[in-house]
Write a protein that holds these residues in place. Structure first.
Motif, PDB file in Angstrom:
ATOM      1  N   TRP A  19      -7.690  -5.871  -1.263  1.00  0.00           N
ATOM      2  CA  TRP A  19      -8.244  -4.549  -1.542  1.00  0.00           C
ATOM      3  C   TRP A  19      -8.135  -3.737  -0.267  1.00  0.00           C
ATOM      4  O   TRP A  19      -8.739  -4.061   0.744  1.00  0.00           O
ATOM      5  CB  TRP A  19      -9.690  -4.696  -1.985  1.00  0.00           C
ATOM      6  CG  TRP A  19     -10.332  -3.407  -2.349  1.00  0.00           C
ATOM      7  CD1 TRP A  19     -11.147  -2.675  -1.557  1.00  0.00           C
ATOM      8  CD2 TRP A  19     -10.225  -2.699  -3.567  1.00  0.00           C
ATOM      9  NE1 TRP A  19     -11.563  -1.551  -2.211  1.00  0.00           N
ATOM     10  CE2 TRP A  19     -11.005  -1.536  -3.450  1.00  0.00           C
ATOM     11  CE3 TRP A  19      -9.545  -2.925  -4.743  1.00  0.00           C
ATOM     12  CZ2 TRP A  19     -11.120  -0.616  -4.474  1.00  0.00           C
ATOM     13  CZ3 TRP A  19      -9.678  -1.999  -5.749  1.00  0.00           C
ATOM     14  CH2 TRP A  19     -10.448  -0.872  -5.616  1.00  0.00           C
ATOM     15  N   GLY A  20      -7.362  -2.686  -0.304  1.00  0.00           N
ATOM     16  CA  GLY A  20      -7.155  -1.886   0.891  1.00  0.00           C
ATOM     17  C   GLY A  20      -7.647  -0.468   0.716  1.00  0.00           C
ATOM     18  O   GLY A  20      -8.137  -0.075  -0.356  1.00  0.00           O
ATOM     19  N   PRO A  21      -7.523   0.325   1.757  1.00  0.00           N
ATOM     20  CA  PRO A  21      -7.983   1.710   1.681  1.00  0.00           C
ATOM     21  C   PRO A  21      -7.218   2.545   0.649  1.00  0.00           C
ATOM     22  O   PRO A  21      -7.781   3.456   0.054  1.00  0.00           O
ATOM     23  CB  PRO A  21      -7.778   2.249   3.090  1.00  0.00           C
ATOM     24  CG  PRO A  21      -6.951   1.266   3.812  1.00  0.00           C
ATOM     25  CD  PRO A  21      -7.020  -0.028   3.071  1.00  0.00           C
ATOM     26  N   THR A  22      -5.961   2.217   0.416  1.00  0.00           N
ATOM     27  CA  THR A  22      -5.202   2.945  -0.592  1.00  0.00           C
ATOM     28  C   THR A  22      -5.783   2.702  -1.980  1.00  0.00           C
ATOM     29  O   THR A  22      -5.923   3.629  -2.780  1.00  0.00           O
ATOM     30  CB  THR A  22      -3.724   2.521  -0.560  1.00  0.00           C
ATOM     31  OG1 THR A  22      -3.224   2.703   0.753  1.00  0.00           O
ATOM     32  CG2 THR A  22      -2.898   3.326  -1.541  1.00  0.00           C
ATOM     33  N   ALA A  24      -8.879   1.890  -2.671  1.00  0.00           N
ATOM     34  CA  ALA A  24     -10.175   2.568  -2.734  1.00  0.00           C
ATOM     35  C   ALA A  24      -9.996   4.065  -2.975  1.00  0.00           C
ATOM     36  O   ALA A  24     -10.746   4.669  -3.753  1.00  0.00           O
ATOM     37  CB  ALA A  24     -10.953   2.324  -1.440  1.00  0.00           C
ATOM     38  N   LEU A  25      -9.018   4.669  -2.339  1.00  0.00           N
ATOM     39  CA  LEU A  25      -8.757   6.098  -2.528  1.00  0.00           C
ATOM     40  C   LEU A  25      -8.313   6.393  -3.955  1.00  0.00           C
ATOM     41  O   LEU A  25      -8.765   7.362  -4.575  1.00  0.00           O
ATOM     42  CB  LEU A  25      -7.703   6.584  -1.528  1.00  0.00           C
ATOM     43  CG  LEU A  25      -7.349   8.064  -1.605  1.00  0.00           C
ATOM     44  CD1 LEU A  25      -8.567   8.921  -1.275  1.00  0.00           C
ATOM     45  CD2 LEU A  25      -6.218   8.379  -0.647  1.00  0.00           C
TER      46      LEU A  25
END
Length: 87
Positions: A19-22, A24-25
């Motif tokens: 799970w990465g920031p992309t 989450a965005l």
């Protein structure tokens, strides 16, 4: 008549699924878009927040159960008990 069988090459390894920031965005944009569309269709804000909160709770529970996240489940249970007790 003999057929020569060639061995099947091994499949390529799957990419590391973190799970990465992309991610989450993308999720944040999808939730805001969904809420906005519901509001434009006349749904009350309370109903929208309840719906999205329920979706978030189901998602967190699913991730906790699938990942064996005992700490996450314990934390969610503690929050539920505290909110029920009015603390």
């Amino acid at each position: 008549m003999s057929q020569s069988s060639s061995p099947i090459p091994p499949a390529a390894p799957l990419p590391d699924a973190r799970w990465g920031p992309t991610h989450a965005l993308i999720l944040l944009i999808a939730i805001f878009t969904f809420g906005t569309l519901l509001f434009r269709e006349g749904t009350t804000i309370g109903a929208i927040l309840s719906l999205l909160g329920g979706c978030g709770a189901i998602g967190a529970g699913t991730l906790g159960l699938a990942g064996g996240g005992r700490r996450l489940i314990a934390a969610l249970a503690e929050v539920a008990v505290r909110s029920g007790a009015g603390r």
